[in-house]
Design a protein around this motif. Structure first.
Motif, mmCIF file in Angstrom:
data_model
loop_
_atom_site.group_PDB
_atom_site.id
_atom_site.type_symbol
_atom_site.label_atom_id
_atom_site.label_comp_id
_atom_site.label_asym_id
_atom_site.label_seq_id
_atom_site.Cartn_x
_atom_site.Cartn_y
_atom_site.Cartn_z
ATOM 1 N N TRP A 157 15.107 3.164 -13.196
ATOM 2 C CA TRP A 157 14.291 3.406 -12.009
ATOM 3 C C TRP A 157 13.678 2.232 -11.417
ATOM 4 N N ARG A 187 14.877 2.049 -7.302
ATOM 5 C CA ARG A 187 13.724 1.818 -6.595
ATOM 6 C C ARG A 187 13.855 0.718 -5.474
ATOM 7 N N GLU A 238 6.333 5.948 -5.122
ATOM 8 C CA GLU A 238 5.498 6.221 -6.202
ATOM 9 C C GLU A 238 5.086 7.348 -6.635
ATOM 10 N N ARG A 244 13.366 11.626 -11.027
ATOM 11 C CA ARG A 244 11.831 11.387 -11.055
ATOM 12 C C ARG A 244 11.456 11.640 -9.871
ATOM 13 N N THR A 271 3.053 11.064 -15.637
ATOM 14 C CA THR A 271 2.466 9.917 -16.261
ATOM 15 C C THR A 271 3.024 8.417 -15.694
ATOM 16 N N ASP A 300 4.429 4.950 -15.938
ATOM 17 C CA ASP A 300 5.080 4.209 -16.965
ATOM 18 C C ASP A 300 5.074 3.085 -17.066
ATOM 19 N N HIS A 301 4.205 2.155 -16.186
ATOM 20 C CA HIS A 301 4.208 0.779 -16.493
ATOM 21 C C HIS A 301 2.819 0.513 -15.824
ATOM 22 N N SER A 321 4.383 -2.439 -9.313
ATOM 23 C CA SER A 321 4.303 -1.393 -9.926
ATOM 24 C C SER A 321 5.811 -0.617 -10.138
ATOM 25 N N THR A 322 5.967 0.369 -10.848
ATOM 26 C CA THR A 322 7.285 0.724 -10.509
ATOM 27 C C THR A 322 7.257 2.343 -10.680
ATOM 28 N N GLY A 323 6.314 2.885 -11.304
ATOM 29 C CA GLY A 323 6.236 4.206 -11.693
ATOM 30 C C GLY A 323 5.341 5.074 -10.680
ATOM 31 N N PRO A 324 5.854 6.331 -10.654
ATOM 32 C CA PRO A 324 4.958 7.328 -9.777
ATOM 33 C C PRO A 324 3.437 6.881 -10.177
ATOM 34 N N THR A 337 8.822 12.750 -15.711
ATOM 35 C CA THR A 337 8.414 11.404 -16.357
ATOM 36 C C THR A 337 9.821 10.621 -17.064
ATOM 37 N N ARG A 351 5.343 -0.530 -21.689
ATOM 38 C CA ARG A 351 6.305 -1.315 -21.374
ATOM 39 C C ARG A 351 5.451 -2.081 -20.181
ATOM 40 N N ALA A 352 5.906 -3.392 -20.383
ATOM 41 C CA ALA A 352 5.239 -4.165 -19.413
ATOM 42 C C ALA A 352 6.199 -4.152 -18.205
ATOM 43 N N ALA A 353 5.532 -4.254 -17.034
ATOM 44 C CA ALA A 353 6.338 -4.300 -15.731
ATOM 45 C C ALA A 353 7.155 -5.533 -15.778
ATOM 46 N N ARG A 354 8.108 -5.431 -15.641
ATOM 47 C CA ARG A 354 8.981 -6.700 -15.429
ATOM 48 C C ARG A 354 8.985 -7.288 -14.060
ATOM 49 N N LEU A 355 8.920 -6.194 -13.027
ATOM 50 C CA LEU A 355 8.782 -6.589 -11.823
ATOM 51 C C LEU A 355 7.595 -6.988 -11.444
#
Lengths: 216, 874
Positions: free
Chosen positions: A197, A201, B62, A172, B361, B363-364, B333-336, A178, B326-330
């Motif tokens: 991920w 992270r 990110e 990633r 894209t 993801d959260h 934010s956790t995606g790029p 993705t 997918r709702a961020a559980r943390l």
């Protein structure tokens, strides 16, 4: 409707003419072969694939460096895609097949970056370097080569404990895949990738924070 | 504090606990950690440390790293080394203290007044060496002139300008200590409303520039900084051009290369004329991203073709649909994240191309303190419409100005009806147009591009023609759909109906056209059938709708059963049963669809789940299972509130249906509050006279008349009849319903003659239209007969009732209507001295009532064919 617009894969125009690559469009026969073998589970094929991919990515990256305009819009994914097209050709290969290529590419990119960072720190500081502590919301960036090297070390540590998470991070973060692509590449579900991920992270961030704080 | 390396078991235990407690409040977290980790102190510490990191992780990782590499390798190793020579030197009266950022055009420094009269910090932008071609210099001169004209609190001011000792131009600008707007919103975890308010101010700033005839041309989050006080500042009118005079189309190609494709409008991509509408588009992309966390388009590969394909031809997803699943559980934010992240010190962006946006894209959903489901609910409807209006491909169909864009957001925030609409020419069947929008756009764009081509260089003209050819080739299917649409519309002309053709006429023509000249592509055919069939169904022309919907299902049969398309079309078919008056038969398929939908969404509430529950509730009501119906509608209410928001139209629909259950069960007083709530929502959300407002009008009027409040009820019902006729012409089942309701009100108010007068035209219309069901016709006749009996027109009423009871369709009449008829018959027989007939009628009534008791019936419900448009399919 309207999906018909999405079907044809767009060819990527090579940005310059360096002649560094084998026949454009035809791909690299050895690479295609290796990919097929890798897909069948041949680990040796994966090992042989890596140096070829690495060389190609390095050549491409170097070429982009001579063309500033392109460099500015270049991205990990685009670079890897282009390397793929040059090595494998514009075949309609399923993603599963390409996954091995991208796997090799992620590692290659990581190595290119770390090598570059090492060169830079040597240049700047004559070999010595201080660990840097990470603060909130900071990016791992090549502007801070020390940080990148620390990051690499933390990732190695993660790989020792949980190889899959480290691999997810590599794909990633270094290859810009993705969640879905990573999932295909690793043969696990997207939800697993998302979870790995997330945790990977946080773990890495935590690791870098603590090591920065506790650095000698 | 870090875990001993090489202990995977402890590592995964920490992971488990981490995920277990991540979603909890801090207080609950502590308790949960204590419970889960027991007395393992190092584990507890590890989890706490991880949670703390999760809260701070922010933008870490990110953005995939490579984009940064090339940014850095180019600007750093080549230009920066030279530019750094400038550090510590003075330009004008400013001393350069720190490099803030480097970009495609230059380097930005933080500088302070060297004469130290007072502490003034500024940002100075210096053109990069090697880039100082005549053209760049000219561009800088332009920027200097245009910016100097702007004086607005939301626009970073240009203070000064000059030339460095080695001949490079520089600009001195207001230094803005702030964060790019996207990072600002996320770091403060702003709510949707707060984001909208901030964005309105951005619109104000952009509008001010537009009024000075300055177009920004490169609006993006990194060009909009927000100060700690929450004030937005627009930066970098780097490629702005003064509208009057200096617009120079020959530079479009250059501009195109420099702009950030993620935020560029279609006309910027194709080299068309750039207007203020281009900025409105970019603002649309920005608010899209601020609201749902992703951008309308992400480019897997940033080639010109790819960018053009998406931006020019692909309709964007509605923001609500784009909210990552997918709702961020943390809590982070956790995606790029795509876009503009800059490390450390906030800096004025230095121009196009500074940031290398990520292709990945997201993801959260980004951090904003709400669940993905909730967020989706907030966005659906008005906000979707507002954002999509700004993102329309055709400049002239966007908001006319940034000010209007902002004003519509203001209306939304104020709870007032917004101007943005989906393209709803065909009202319900607007779906049809929407679905085929790409075709219409593709055609339109080719024309537009050609028009622009007249003033472009030959090379660009060739490019545009190539593009057009591509469009023609790629869009064959869409073109076919478009042709079909045109055929329907012009068919209305050809068949002599002229421009005043009603919707139902046009749709019936459409149904015929599908038969006579069907589109060749099966999927096109299927969706055309589905769209036209659904529209016909909603208009009550069920016999025409059924064959279309059924054959659409056959076309979709290649789709897997759990696919969206399949569930959608099967839902329409189940609702068709309801419209056909076979409500009981709809129950089983609706329940089955609900199961499939729940499986498909893994139990998460969805819009369709709400629709299905709502339809099931309506079906149960019609089959008089009121308590079950109420339970189901309460579920529908919960789901729809979660998905769409409390003041949304779907919620109003379910409230209406809940009220109608009470009404049908004879609990009139209980029906009034939910009707009034539904009315309030619809009045706030829809234009006056909208059919959905009329529907409530009708239901509430009917309820009030049942409660004996004729003075309130009758004007409401009269208005409903008038409005309904005005909206749909006399030929709409709704008109019959409205007339029936009014007639009932009139009877209740002791005006049975008026009731007959109101019903007679309705019956005439029903008799002329074979597609109206025999039962519906008979119901109207029964209502007329009841009114006749009211004013003691004994022979006529008696004849009418006898005739009705002998009709084959009599068995299908709603039970309450049948009961009323018999009661009326008994009274009439008394009055006319017909004891034998009376005895027979009494027997029949007894039988009916026994049957009714078995089916657990409360008080007499409405005698209308159907009192409410209970299920208004989406």
């Amino acid at each position: 409707m309207g999906l018909s617009l999405m079907t044809a894969p767009d060819p990527i125009q090579p940005a310059g003419s360096t002649g560094a690559s084998p026949a454009t469009g035809g791909g690299h026969p050895l690479v295609t072969q290796l990919l097929e073998q890798a897909h069948k589970g041949n680990a040796q094929a994966t090992n042989e694939l890596f140096p070829i991919v690495y060389e190609e990515l390095r050549t491409l990256a170097a070429r982009f460096l001579h063309n500033e305009r392109d460099a500015q819009t270049l991205q990990a994914t685009a670079l890897v895609n282009e390397a793929y097209l040059r090595l494998v050709g514009p075949s309609q290969a399923p993603w599963e097949n390409r996954a091995h290529f991208f796997g090799a590419a992620a590692t290659a990119i990581r190595r290119i970056l770390i090598d570059h960072a090492r060169t830079k720190t040597r240049d700047k500081r004559g070999g010595g370097r201080k660990p840097v502590s990470l603060d909130q919301a900071e990016l791992i960036s090549t502007e801070e080569p020390e940080r990148l090297i620390d990051f690499d070390a933390a990732l190695e540590k993660l790989a020792a404990i949980d190889p899959q998470k480290a691999r997810v991070v590599e794909l990633r973060f270094f290859a810009g895949l993705t969640v879905e692509q990573t999932a295909i590449s690793l043969g696990v579900s997207p939800s697993t990738v998302a979870r790995d991920w997330q945790f990977g992270r946080v773990w890495l961030f935590n690791e870098l924070r603590s090591s920065g704080d506790a650095a000698p | 504090m870090s875990m001993p390396a090489g202990d995977p078991a402890r590592f995964s235990r920490a992971e488990e606990i981490f995920f277990e407690v991540a979603g909890l409040s801090p207080a609950d977290q502590a308790a949960a950690i204590a419970r889960l980790a027991g007395d393992d102190e190092p584990l507890r510490l590890q989890v706490r440390s991880l949670l703390d990191s999760a809260a701070r992780v922010g933008g870490f990782m990110e953005q995939p790293v490579l984009g940064k590499l090339f940014d850095e390798l180019t600007s750093d190793s080549r230009a920066a080394a030279e530019d750094d020579e400038l550090l510590g030197t003075t330009l004008g009266s400013f001393r350069l203290e720190k490099r803030l950022a480097s970009g495609g055009m230059g380097t930005v420094y933080l500088a302070a007044r060297s004469d130290a009269q007072f502490d003034q910090r500024v940002a100075i932008k210096v053109v990069k060496r090697g880039m100082d071609t005549d053209e760049i210099v000219r561009r800088f001169r332009e920027e200097r002139q245009t910016l100097a004209q702007l004086d607005h609190p939301y626009i970073a001011r240009l203070l000064d300008g000059g030339v460095t000792p080695d001949g490079r131009p520089y600009l001195v600008m207001e230094y803005v200590d702030g964060l790019p707007i996207d990072r600002y919103c996320d770091s403060r975890r702003l709510s949707t409303a707060e984001r909208l308010k901030l964005f309105r101010r951005v619109c104000e700033g952009v509008h001010a520039a537009h009024q000075s005839l300055i177009i920004h041309r490169d609006l993006k989050p990194s060009n909009i900084l927000v100060t700690a006080a929450g004030v937005p500042k627009l930066l970098d009118f780097g490629i702005a051009k003064v509208l009057s005079g200096t617009r120079d189309v020959t530079h479009t190609a250059e501009t195109e290369r420099r702009l950030t494709p993620e935020y560029a409008s279609p006309e910027q991509i194709t080299g068309g004329p750039i207007t203020t509408a281009s900025d409105v588009y970019s603002l649309g992309v920005i608010i899209y991203e601020l609201l749902c966390g992703v951008r309308p388009y992400s480019f897997a590969v940033r080639t010109t073709d790819e960018v053009r394909r998406l931006v020019c031809f692909q309709p964007p997803q509605a923001p609500s649909e784009a909210v990552p699943t997918r709702a961020a559980r943390l809590r982070t934010s956790t995606g790029p994240r795509p876009g503009s992240s800059q490390p450390g010190a906030p800096a004025p962006a230095t121009g196009p191309g500074t940031d290398a946006p990520a292709a990945a894209t997201v993801d959260h959903p980004r951090t904003r303190g709400v669940s993905a489901t909730r967020l989706r609910g907030q966005l659906r409807g008005d906000l979707d419409n507002i954002v999509l209006m700004a993102l329309r491909k055709e400049p002239q169909r966007r908001y006319a100005s940034a000010e209007q864009f902002g004003a519509d957001i203001g209306r939304y925030l104020g709870g007032m009806p917004v101007q943005a609409r989906r393209d709803t020419w065909l009202y319900r069947s607007g779906k049809f147009v929407r679905r085929n929008a790409p075709a219409v756009i593709a055609g339109g764009l080719a024309v537009l591009a050609l028009a622009g081509g007249l003033v472009l260089r030959t090379q660009q003209k060739a490019e545009i023609e190539r593009q057009r050819d591509q469009v023609v080739a790629a869009n064959h299917r869409l073109d076919e759909t478009r042709q079909f649409l045109v055929a329907i519309l012009s068919g209305a002309q050809a068949s002599g109906r002229g421009p005043s053709a009603t919707l139902s006429e046009v749709l019936q023509d459409a149904a015929r056209t599908i038969e006579t000249s069907p589109p060749a592509d099966p999927l096109t055919l299927a969706s055309v059938k589905e769209a036209v069939g659904t529209a016909l169904m909603t208009l009550g022309m069920t016999d025409k709708a059924r064959p279309l919907l059924e054959s659409a299902l056959a076309e979709f049969s290649s789709q897997p059963p759990e696919s969206d398309l399949r569930i959608a079309i099967e839902t329409e078919l189940a609702q068709l049963l309801y419209y056909e008056g076979k409500a009981a038969e709809a129950e089983a398929p609706l329940r089955q669809l609900l199961d499939r939908e729940r499986t498909l969404r893994a139990g998460a509430p969805s819009a369709r789940q709400g629709d299905l529950l709502n339809a099931l509730g309506a079906v149960l009501r019609v089959t008089r299972r009121f308590e079950e119906a109420l339970t189901v509608q309460q579920q529908a209410l919960t789901v729809r509130t979660a998905v769409h928001g409390a003041a949304s139209l779907p919620v109003a629909e379910t409230l209406n249906n809940i009220a109608t259950i009470h009404f049908s069960a004879g609990r009139f007083a209980e029906a009034v509050p939910p009707y009034e709530q539904a009315m309030a929502i619809r009045t706030a959300r829809l234009r006056p006279g909208h059919p959905m407002i009329l529907g409530i009008n009708l239901n509430l009027g009917l309820t009030l008349s049942r409660m004996g409040q004729s003075d309130r009820a009758l004007p409401m019902l009269r208005e409903a009849v008038d409005n309904w006729q005005a909206a749909f012409g006399t030929e709409h089942p709704g008109v019959v319903i409205a007339r029936t309701a009014l007639a009932q009100g009139l009877r209740k108010a002791g005006k049975p003659q008026d009731a007959v007068e109101v019903l007679t035209p309705a019956l005439q219309w029903q008799e002329q239209h074979k597609e109206v069901s025999a039962t519906a016709r008979l119901a109207t006749r029964a209502n007329i007969a009841l009114a006749l009996a009211d004013f003691a027109d004994c022979p006529r009423a008696l004849a009418a009732i006898t005739e009705i009871r002998s009709d084959a369709a009599a068995q299908q009449l709603p039970r309450q209507l049948a009961v009323q008829l018999l009661e009326s018959l008994i009274t009439l027989c008394d009055r006319c001295g017909l004891p034998e007939d009376k005895a027979k009628a009494q027997d029949a009534l007894k039988q009916l009532q026994d049957a009714a008791r078995q089916a657990e019936v409360a008080k007499p419900p409405p005698a209308s064919p159907t009192a409410s448009p209970a299920t208004t399919p989406k």
